[in-house]
Design a protein around this motif. Structure first.
Motif, PDB file in Angstrom:
ATOM      1  N   ILE A  10     -18.265  64.389 -46.310  1.00 13.23           N
ATOM      2  CA  ILE A  10     -18.497  64.089 -44.893  1.00 13.23           C
ATOM      3  C   ILE A  10     -17.716  65.058 -44.009  1.00 13.23           C
ATOM      4  O   ILE A  10     -18.239  65.576 -43.015  1.00 13.23           O
ATOM      5  CB  ILE A  10     -18.105  62.626 -44.586  1.00 13.23           C
ATOM      6  CG1 ILE A  10     -19.052  61.665 -45.297  1.00 13.23           C
ATOM      7  CG2 ILE A  10     -18.128  62.378 -43.077  1.00 13.23           C
ATOM      8  CD1 ILE A  10     -18.633  60.207 -45.201  1.00 13.23           C
ATOM      9  N   GLN A  11     -16.462  65.316 -44.391  1.00 16.17           N
ATOM     10  CA  GLN A  11     -15.652  66.258 -43.618  1.00 16.17           C
ATOM     11  C   GLN A  11     -16.249  67.661 -43.674  1.00 16.17           C
ATOM     12  O   GLN A  11     -16.272  68.381 -42.677  1.00 16.17           O
ATOM     13  CB  GLN A  11     -14.221  66.280 -44.165  1.00 16.17           C
ATOM     14  CG  GLN A  11     -13.247  67.073 -43.290  1.00 16.17           C
ATOM     15  CD  GLN A  11     -11.817  66.957 -43.803  1.00 16.17           C
ATOM     16  OE1 GLN A  11     -11.534  66.223 -44.734  1.00 16.17           O
ATOM     17  NE2 GLN A  11     -10.913  67.690 -43.178  1.00 16.17           N
ATOM     18  N   ILE A  13     -19.416  68.402 -44.057  1.00 12.13           N
ATOM     19  CA  ILE A  13     -20.600  68.407 -43.185  1.00 12.13           C
ATOM     20  C   ILE A  13     -20.175  68.593 -41.726  1.00 12.13           C
ATOM     21  O   ILE A  13     -20.805  69.342 -40.977  1.00 12.13           O
ATOM     22  CB  ILE A  13     -21.395  67.098 -43.361  1.00 12.13           C
ATOM     23  CG1 ILE A  13     -22.029  67.056 -44.750  1.00 12.13           C
ATOM     24  CG2 ILE A  13     -22.472  66.967 -42.282  1.00 12.13           C
ATOM     25  CD1 ILE A  13     -22.688  65.723 -45.089  1.00 12.13           C
ATOM     26  N   GLY A  14     -19.085  67.922 -41.347  1.00 16.12           N
ATOM     27  CA  GLY A  14     -18.582  68.061 -39.981  1.00 16.12           C
ATOM     28  C   GLY A  14     -18.229  69.498 -39.651  1.00 16.12           C
ATOM     29  O   GLY A  14     -18.579  70.008 -38.574  1.00 16.12           O
ATOM     30  N   GLY A 369     -27.488  65.601 -37.210  1.00 18.06           N
ATOM     31  CA  GLY A 369     -26.378  65.381 -38.132  1.00 18.06           C
ATOM     32  C   GLY A 369     -25.059  65.271 -37.382  1.00 18.06           C
ATOM     33  O   GLY A 369     -24.197  64.454 -37.730  1.00 18.06           O
ATOM     34  N   GLY A 370     -24.907  66.076 -36.341  1.00 15.26           N
ATOM     35  CA  GLY A 370     -23.697  66.023 -35.530  1.00 15.26           C
ATOM     36  C   GLY A 370     -23.554  64.714 -34.775  1.00 15.26           C
ATOM     37  O   GLY A 370     -22.466  64.116 -34.730  1.00 15.26           O
ATOM     38  N   TYR A 373     -22.629  62.079 -37.183  1.00 16.20           N
ATOM     39  CA  TYR A 373     -21.219  62.248 -37.588  1.00 16.20           C
ATOM     40  C   TYR A 373     -20.291  61.637 -36.545  1.00 16.20           C
ATOM     41  O   TYR A 373     -19.293  60.978 -36.889  1.00 16.20           O
ATOM     42  CB  TYR A 373     -20.908  63.733 -37.763  1.00 16.20           C
ATOM     43  CG  TYR A 373     -19.495  63.989 -38.258  1.00 16.20           C
ATOM     44  CD1 TYR A 373     -19.226  64.082 -39.616  1.00 16.20           C
ATOM     45  CD2 TYR A 373     -18.424  64.119 -37.366  1.00 16.20           C
ATOM     46  CE1 TYR A 373     -17.932  64.314 -40.076  1.00 16.20           C
ATOM     47  CE2 TYR A 373     -17.134  64.332 -37.810  1.00 16.20           C
ATOM     48  CZ  TYR A 373     -16.900  64.433 -39.167  1.00 16.20           C
ATOM     49  OH  TYR A 373     -15.625  64.636 -39.627  1.00 16.20           O
ATOM     50  N   LEU A 376     -20.351  57.944 -36.969  1.00 16.46           N
ATOM     51  CA  LEU A 376     -19.683  57.558 -38.211  1.00 16.46           C
ATOM     52  C   LEU A 376     -18.163  57.654 -38.086  1.00 16.46           C
ATOM     53  O   LEU A 376     -17.425  56.867 -38.698  1.00 16.46           O
ATOM     54  CB  LEU A 376     -20.173  58.452 -39.354  1.00 16.46           C
ATOM     55  CG  LEU A 376     -19.683  58.110 -40.773  1.00 16.46           C
ATOM     56  CD1 LEU A 376     -20.156  56.710 -41.166  1.00 16.46           C
ATOM     57  CD2 LEU A 376     -20.192  59.144 -41.765  1.00 16.46           C
ATOM     58  N   SER A 377     -17.671  58.586 -37.268  1.00 17.70           N
ATOM     59  CA  SER A 377     -16.231  58.811 -37.144  1.00 17.70           C
ATOM     60  C   SER A 377     -15.495  57.596 -36.593  1.00 17.70           C
ATOM     61  O   SER A 377     -14.308  57.392 -36.873  1.00 17.70           O
ATOM     62  CB  SER A 377     -15.960  60.020 -36.239  1.00 17.70           C
ATOM     63  OG  SER A 377     -16.326  59.729 -34.884  1.00 17.70           O
ATOM     64  N   TYR A 384     -11.301  62.343 -38.730  1.00 15.39           N
ATOM     65  CA  TYR A 384     -12.727  62.337 -38.418  1.00 15.39           C
ATOM     66  C   TYR A 384     -12.960  62.139 -36.913  1.00 15.39           C
ATOM     67  O   TYR A 384     -13.890  62.689 -36.341  1.00 15.39           O
ATOM     68  CB  TYR A 384     -13.431  61.258 -39.225  1.00 15.39           C
ATOM     69  CG  TYR A 384     -13.298  61.470 -40.713  1.00 15.39           C
ATOM     70  CD1 TYR A 384     -14.090  62.393 -41.378  1.00 15.39           C
ATOM     71  CD2 TYR A 384     -12.342  60.770 -41.442  1.00 15.39           C
ATOM     72  CE1 TYR A 384     -13.951  62.604 -42.743  1.00 15.39           C
ATOM     73  CE2 TYR A 384     -12.200  60.968 -42.811  1.00 15.39           C
ATOM     74  CZ  TYR A 384     -12.998  61.892 -43.457  1.00 15.39           C
ATOM     75  OH  TYR A 384     -12.853  62.112 -44.799  1.00 15.39           O
ATOM     76  N   ALA A 388     -14.786  64.696 -34.485  1.00 15.30           N
ATOM     77  CA  ALA A 388     -15.888  64.186 -33.669  1.00 15.30           C
ATOM     78  C   ALA A 388     -15.702  64.570 -32.206  1.00 15.30           C
ATOM     79  O   ALA A 388     -16.664  64.923 -31.519  1.00 15.30           O
ATOM     80  CB  ALA A 388     -15.981  62.671 -33.816  1.00 15.30           C
TER      81      ALA A 388
END
Length: 469
Positions: A10-11, A13-14, A369-370, A373, A376-377, A384, A388
């Protein structure tokens, strides 16, 4: 262990989204600088540039104006009247009724007193059957073609076959042109002595403006938030995007609402194909033909000439439009995928095609996706949240800040919106883009990608209220 791996993914992807957004912002910053210098030099400092010479028949080039019309009953009459009142020495207006199911043809027959004529037509492009050709008894340069339904591309090909002049313009049936628009959009073609084979002008939103006798008498701004955001979006796309790309002959889109083409080049390229995004696909094919012939012809964008068109006022129809645009973008890129990253096609293959693939087409996926994210953060917390916040700041710069700059560019150079209140409203709404409008368009464009995978075709029904309202 599995949860730790998931968090690392996940990180990662960020950071990928952040890196992508930084590169996109830098690219747009470069285009912004190019656009600033180009617009200021050409359209503000040189705004006294005379166009009187272009009114001389011996100097200008005659023009055929093609208006494909399918169920355009609401707005067709003021649009045609605006075309009949333009400032240009020699032109013809050809309306192609593409099997309309409403009273489009009846209105044209009554308003312009049409009479059926016999006209020899060279079938340079294969099309659906033509039922009849009519000429106005009031305006000698107005013709109406009644044909079987075959889609916009087929209607334009019929218009090309019937047209008498070496250059043609395709405009939408609900559009209103400023009177001197053709003088300005034809100037690069005339000055280049044929080197420029296509030009495109600016398209602006007519909703909220006052239209009298087929022309804009008072520029206004709709109170509908969706329409206001589209005004800002058009300013950004045309003033920043297309000016920057055109400066280096990288333009792959000439709007179907207002574009001028060399008839010879279009016929050599095979005319319009039956695609969702027929306007972009033709421009890409013209670039391809130029490169394969090793010619030096150009396709340019001219910011000053303006065509006013009706924008969707309801979310349902705006969603359909953006979905269709994205499917059309994919179709054009896929049909000419061999050009991408191919040095044979010069800057078109190495810069323009990659830009449209990586930023215009795939951009919504990365942006979505951003946004996911960021949501999700809030559940993950810690680093995260920090990532974000950084990502949200980048979205603000990419969305709201660049849109604000586009509004300022409009006020600084072309000044189509005369009231300070209108600019203030546009400026305020541009601040909110990242919060609601941008995520909506991202979702709609991603749905377009899904529909591509589902092999969905067609335009979908669009609502017309009439630009004169």
């Amino acid at each position: 262990m599995d949860s730790n791996i998931l968090l690392v993914v996940i990180q990662g992807i960020g950071w990928v989204v952040i890196g992508y957004m930084v590169l996109v912002i830098l690219f747009y910053f470069f285009m912004l600088l190019v656009a600033l210098f180009q617009i200021r030099r050409k359209y503000q400092l040189d705004n006294t540039e005379p166009y009187e010479d272009l009114l001389n028949v011996s100097y200008s080039k005659p023009l055929s104006i093609l208006v494909p019309a399918y169920n355009e009953s609401v707005g067709i009459i003021p649009s045609i009247r605006s075309l009949l009142s333009i400032e240009y020495p020699q032109y013809e207006v050809i309306v192609i009724n593409d099997g309309s199911k409403d009273d489009t043809l009846d209105k044209l027959m009554e308003e312009f007193q049409l009479k059926k004529i016999k006209k020899i037509v060279k079938q340079k492009l294969t099309t659906k059957n033509v039922k009849g050709i009519y000429q106005s008894t009031i305006y000698d340069n107005l013709f109406v073609i009644d044909k079987e339904n075959g889609g916009k591309s087929d209607a334009l090909n019929v218009g090309i076959n019937v047209s008498s002049y070496p250059y043609f313009c395709s405009i939408d049936g609900d559009s209103i042109l400023e009177r001197d628009a053709f003088l300005k959009v034809m100037k690069p073609i005339i000055d280049s002595d044929g080197e420029v084979i296509a030009t495109g002008g600016s398209v602006r939103i007519a909703n909220g403006s006052v239209i009298e006798n087929g022309s804009i008498s008072k520029v206004g701004l709709s109170r509908n938030p969706l329409v206001i955001m589209q005004v800002i979006e058009y300013l950004r796309a045309f003033l920043m995007g297309r000016v920057g790309l055109s400066r280096h002959n990288l333009l792959l889109i000439v709007s179907g609402a207002f574009g001028v083409f060399s008839k010879k080049w279009v016929i050599d390229a095979g005319g319009y194909l039956h695609t969702v995004g027929e306007d972009m696909e033709l421009v890409v094919r013209l670039h391809r033909l130029v490169k394969e012939k090793k010619a030096k012809n150009k396709i340019v964008y001219v910011a000053d000439p303006v065509c006013w068109t009706e924008a969707p006022e309801e979310m349902t129809y705006l969603k359909r439009q953006r979905n269709r645009w994205h499917r059309g973008l994919f179709e054009s890129l896929w049909m000419h995928r061999s050009m991408a990253f191919n040095p044979k096609y010069g800057s078109i293959g190495m810069v323009s095609m990659p830009y449209f693939i990586l930023i215009e087409f795939l951009g919504p996926v990365i942006e979505l996706g951003g946004f996911l994210y960021i949501l999700l953060s809030f559940f993950l917390g810690g680093i995260y949240i920090e990532m974000a916040l950084l990502l949200f700041l980048l979205f603000i710069i990419y969305g709201s800040m660049y849109s604000m700059l586009a509004v300022l560019m409009e006020e600084w150079s072309l000044r189509r919106y005369p009231k300070a209140k209108q600019i203030t409203v546009l400026f305020f709404y541009s601040l909110t883009e990242t919060l609601w409008y941008r995520p909506l368009t991202v979702i709609w464009r991603c749905q377009g990608i899904i529909d591509v995978l589902r092999k969905k075709r067609g335009w979908g029904d669009m609502q017309r209220r009439g630009v004169s309202q």
